[in-house]
Design a protein around this motif. Structure first.
Motif, PDB file in Angstrom:
ATOM      1  N   GLY A  69      71.675 -49.308 -31.621  1.00 56.26           N
ATOM      2  CA  GLY A  69      71.541 -50.526 -32.416  1.00 56.26           C
ATOM      3  C   GLY A  69      70.845 -51.640 -31.648  1.00 56.26           C
ATOM      4  O   GLY A  69      69.980 -52.343 -32.191  1.00 56.26           O
ATOM      5  N   ILE A  70      71.204 -51.794 -30.375  1.00 56.92           N
ATOM      6  CA  ILE A  70      70.562 -52.830 -29.559  1.00 56.92           C
ATOM      7  C   ILE A  70      69.078 -52.537 -29.373  1.00 56.92           C
ATOM      8  O   ILE A  70      68.221 -53.426 -29.511  1.00 56.92           O
ATOM      9  CB  ILE A  70      71.276 -52.939 -28.198  1.00 56.92           C
ATOM     10  N   ILE A  71      68.764 -51.284 -29.085  1.00 55.39           N
ATOM     11  CA  ILE A  71      67.362 -50.915 -28.888  1.00 55.39           C
ATOM     12  C   ILE A  71      66.579 -51.049 -30.189  1.00 55.39           C
ATOM     13  O   ILE A  71      65.410 -51.460 -30.191  1.00 55.39           O
ATOM     14  CB  ILE A  71      67.269 -49.488 -28.324  1.00 55.39           C
ATOM     15  N   MET A  72      67.222 -50.744 -31.320  1.00 57.53           N
ATOM     16  CA  MET A  72      66.550 -50.888 -32.609  1.00 57.53           C
ATOM     17  C   MET A  72      66.203 -52.347 -32.874  1.00 57.53           C
ATOM     18  O   MET A  72      65.102 -52.669 -33.347  1.00 57.53           O
ATOM     19  CB  MET A  72      67.459 -50.340 -33.716  1.00 57.53           C
ATOM     20  N   ILE A  73      67.128 -53.242 -32.582  1.00 61.00           N
ATOM     21  CA  ILE A  73      66.856 -54.673 -32.750  1.00 61.00           C
ATOM     22  C   ILE A  73      65.705 -55.106 -31.841  1.00 61.00           C
ATOM     23  O   ILE A  73      64.828 -55.885 -32.243  1.00 61.00           O
ATOM     24  CB  ILE A  73      68.127 -55.490 -32.459  1.00 61.00           C
ATOM     25  N   ALA A  74      65.692 -54.581 -30.616  1.00 60.98           N
ATOM     26  CA  ALA A  74      64.613 -54.926 -29.688  1.00 60.98           C
ATOM     27  C   ALA A  74      63.264 -54.433 -30.201  1.00 60.98           C
ATOM     28  O   ALA A  74      62.254 -55.142 -30.106  1.00 60.98           O
ATOM     29  CB  ALA A  74      64.915 -54.333 -28.308  1.00 60.98           C
ATOM     30  N   TRP A  75      63.230 -53.219 -30.769  1.00 60.94           N
ATOM     31  CA  TRP A  75      61.981 -52.698 -31.328  1.00 60.94           C
ATOM     32  C   TRP A  75      61.499 -53.562 -32.494  1.00 60.94           C
ATOM     33  O   TRP A  75      60.302 -53.867 -32.600  1.00 60.94           O
ATOM     34  CB  TRP A  75      62.172 -51.261 -31.800  1.00 60.94           C
ATOM     35  N   LEU A  76      62.416 -53.934 -33.373  1.00 61.43           N
ATOM     36  CA  LEU A  76      62.031 -54.760 -34.518  1.00 61.43           C
ATOM     37  C   LEU A  76      61.520 -56.130 -34.070  1.00 61.43           C
ATOM     38  O   LEU A  76      60.553 -56.660 -34.636  1.00 61.43           O
ATOM     39  CB  LEU A  76      63.221 -54.916 -35.471  1.00 61.43           C
ATOM     40  N   MET A  77      62.156 -56.697 -33.059  1.00 59.76           N
ATOM     41  CA  MET A  77      61.687 -57.983 -32.547  1.00 59.76           C
ATOM     42  C   MET A  77      60.324 -57.844 -31.877  1.00 59.76           C
ATOM     43  O   MET A  77      59.493 -58.758 -31.944  1.00 59.76           O
ATOM     44  CB  MET A  77      62.713 -58.561 -31.578  1.00 59.76           C
ATOM     45  N   LEU A  78      60.092 -56.698 -31.239  1.00 65.43           N
ATOM     46  CA  LEU A  78      58.778 -56.466 -30.637  1.00 65.43           C
ATOM     47  C   LEU A  78      57.693 -56.414 -31.709  1.00 65.43           C
ATOM     48  O   LEU A  78      56.623 -57.027 -31.559  1.00 65.43           O
ATOM     49  CB  LEU A  78      58.794 -55.170 -29.835  1.00 65.43           C
ATOM     50  N   ILE A  79      57.961 -55.700 -32.791  1.00 64.03           N
ATOM     51  CA  ILE A  79      56.985 -55.627 -33.883  1.00 64.03           C
ATOM     52  C   ILE A  79      56.765 -57.004 -34.500  1.00 64.03           C
ATOM     53  O   ILE A  79      55.626 -57.398 -34.788  1.00 64.03           O
ATOM     54  CB  ILE A  79      57.454 -54.612 -34.939  1.00 64.03           C
ATOM     55  N   TYR A  80      57.851 -57.743 -34.681  1.00 62.15           N
ATOM     56  CA  TYR A  80      57.711 -59.098 -35.217  1.00 62.15           C
ATOM     57  C   TYR A  80      56.898 -59.980 -34.271  1.00 62.15           C
ATOM     58  O   TYR A  80      56.050 -60.774 -34.712  1.00 62.15           O
ATOM     59  CB  TYR A  80      59.088 -59.716 -35.451  1.00 62.15           C
ATOM     60  N   GLY A  81      57.138 -59.849 -32.976  1.00 60.43           N
ATOM     61  CA  GLY A  81      56.392 -60.639 -32.007  1.00 60.43           C
ATOM     62  C   GLY A  81      54.911 -60.317 -32.014  1.00 60.43           C
ATOM     63  O   GLY A  81      54.071 -61.208 -31.844  1.00 60.43           O
ATOM     64  N   ILE A  82      54.575 -59.038 -32.232  1.00 63.38           N
ATOM     65  CA  ILE A  82      53.163 -58.657 -32.295  1.00 63.38           C
ATOM     66  C   ILE A  82      52.509 -59.225 -33.548  1.00 63.38           C
ATOM     67  O   ILE A  82      51.393 -59.743 -33.505  1.00 63.38           O
ATOM     68  CB  ILE A  82      53.031 -57.124 -32.252  1.00 63.38           C
ATOM     69  N   ILE A  83      53.213 -59.143 -34.678  1.00 60.48           N
ATOM     70  CA  ILE A  83      52.639 -59.621 -35.936  1.00 60.48           C
ATOM     71  C   ILE A  83      52.538 -61.144 -35.955  1.00 60.48           C
ATOM     72  O   ILE A  83      51.519 -61.710 -36.360  1.00 60.48           O
ATOM     73  CB  ILE A  83      53.475 -59.112 -37.125  1.00 60.48           C
ATOM     74  N   ALA A  84      53.592 -61.804 -35.503  1.00 56.70           N
ATOM     75  CA  ALA A  84      53.640 -63.269 -35.563  1.00 56.70           C
ATOM     76  C   ALA A  84      53.068 -63.938 -34.320  1.00 56.70           C
ATOM     77  O   ALA A  84      53.082 -65.173 -34.236  1.00 56.70           O
ATOM     78  CB  ALA A  84      55.082 -63.729 -35.768  1.00 56.70           C
ATOM     79  N   ILE A  85      52.580 -63.158 -33.357  1.00 51.61           N
ATOM     80  CA  ILE A  85      52.072 -63.684 -32.079  1.00 51.61           C
ATOM     81  C   ILE A  85      53.139 -64.567 -31.436  1.00 51.61           C
ATOM     82  O   ILE A  85      52.947 -65.764 -31.183  1.00 51.61           O
ATOM     83  CB  ILE A  85      50.744 -64.448 -32.258  1.00 51.61           C
ATOM     84  N   SER A  86      54.294 -63.974 -31.211  1.00 46.24           N
ATOM     85  CA  SER A  86      55.425 -64.686 -30.626  1.00 46.24           C
ATOM     86  C   SER A  86      55.846 -63.997 -29.334  1.00 46.24           C
ATOM     87  O   SER A  86      56.532 -62.965 -29.371  1.00 46.24           O
ATOM     88  CB  SER A  86      56.596 -64.726 -31.615  1.00 46.24           C
ATOM     89  N   PRO A  87      55.437 -64.516 -28.182  1.00 47.61           N
ATOM     90  CA  PRO A  87      55.853 -63.896 -26.915  1.00 47.61           C
ATOM     91  C   PRO A  87      57.361 -63.906 -26.716  1.00 47.61           C
ATOM     92  O   PRO A  87      57.908 -62.988 -26.098  1.00 47.61           O
ATOM     93  CB  PRO A  87      55.140 -64.754 -25.858  1.00 47.61           C
ATOM     94  N   HIS A  88      58.038 -64.928 -27.238  1.00 50.39           N
ATOM     95  CA  HIS A  88      59.491 -64.996 -27.072  1.00 50.39           C
ATOM     96  C   HIS A  88      60.192 -63.862 -27.820  1.00 50.39           C
ATOM     97  O   HIS A  88      61.226 -63.363 -27.365  1.00 50.39           O
ATOM     98  CB  HIS A  88      60.007 -66.347 -27.561  1.00 50.39           C
TER      99      HIS A  88
END
Length: 205
Positions: A115-134
């Motif tokens: 579950g933790i890794i899944m959240i991290a993957w989703l945040m990574l995809i969101y960061g790539i799409i939204a150009i969000s390094p954080h």
């Protein structure tokens, strides 16, 4: 005859440039090691060979996008398997034996970690799409921690002789580190682009 002399002259010139110095000899010393200078030169050489450059960044970026989608999809499938099939055998990419925790404790730990890794993957995809390094930072931190533990355990098992050196395992470890470096490259480019307000050329949508 003239051509032969010309070729001989060119060869002597190349050899002279390769093995002799034409500059200032006073700057050479057998005692001046200059470790920081050597380190800076080695660092510059590594950076010149880096993939995180303008000409190779599109390849790095789209590889990160593809691997992120694949990683999120695979982790989602794994999470659903652990959630829906509690009696199924756990499959890991490197076989391990646990003698302290029982089966259900291992499954709970696997469910939480997935579950933790899944959240991290989703945040990574969101960061790539939204150009969000954080938003990319949690995945980098989680992956860095996991890889550090994996490398430590693997090296400990190899040193103690419990595990032979397997080329497939070593290649898998190196590829994970390589992908982590590519994600860090994309994150650093995003940070620079946001600082200079030129992020429009990096948007997917």
């Amino acid at each position: 005859m003239f051509e032969m002399q010309h070729i001989t002259f060119r060869i002597r010139t190349l050899l002279h440039r390769a093995f002799y110095l034409s500059g200032d000899y006073d700057m050479y010393s057998i005692w001046n090691f200059c470790p920081m200078t050597n380190w800076n030169q080695a660092k510059a050489l590594l950076q010149s060979c880096s993939l995180c450059r303008a000409e190779s960044f599109p390849i790095v970026f789209w590889l990160v996008v593809l691997f992120s989608l694949f990683g999120a999809g695979f982790n989602c499938y794994e999470l659903m398997q652990v959630w829906s099939c509690p009696c199924a055998k756990l499959a890991v990419w490197r076989q391990r034996h646990f003698y302290v925790l029982d089966h259900w404790a291992l499954r709970k730990a696997r469910l939480v970690s997935s579950g933790i890794i899944m959240i991290a993957w989703l945040m990574l995809i969101y960061g790539i799409i939204a150009i969000s390094p954080h938003a990319m930072l949690p995945w980098i931190l989680v992956t860095s921690f996991v890889l550090s533990v994996e490398w430590f355990i693997w090296l400990l098992e190899v040193i103690t002789g419990r595990l032979p050196i397997n080329l497939q395992t070593l290649l898998s470890q190196v590829l994970h580190v390589f992908f982590l470096g590519m994600v860090c490259c994309v994150k650093s480019v995003f940070e620079v682009a946001l600082g200079e307000h030129v992020e429009h050329s990096l948007r997917i949508i």
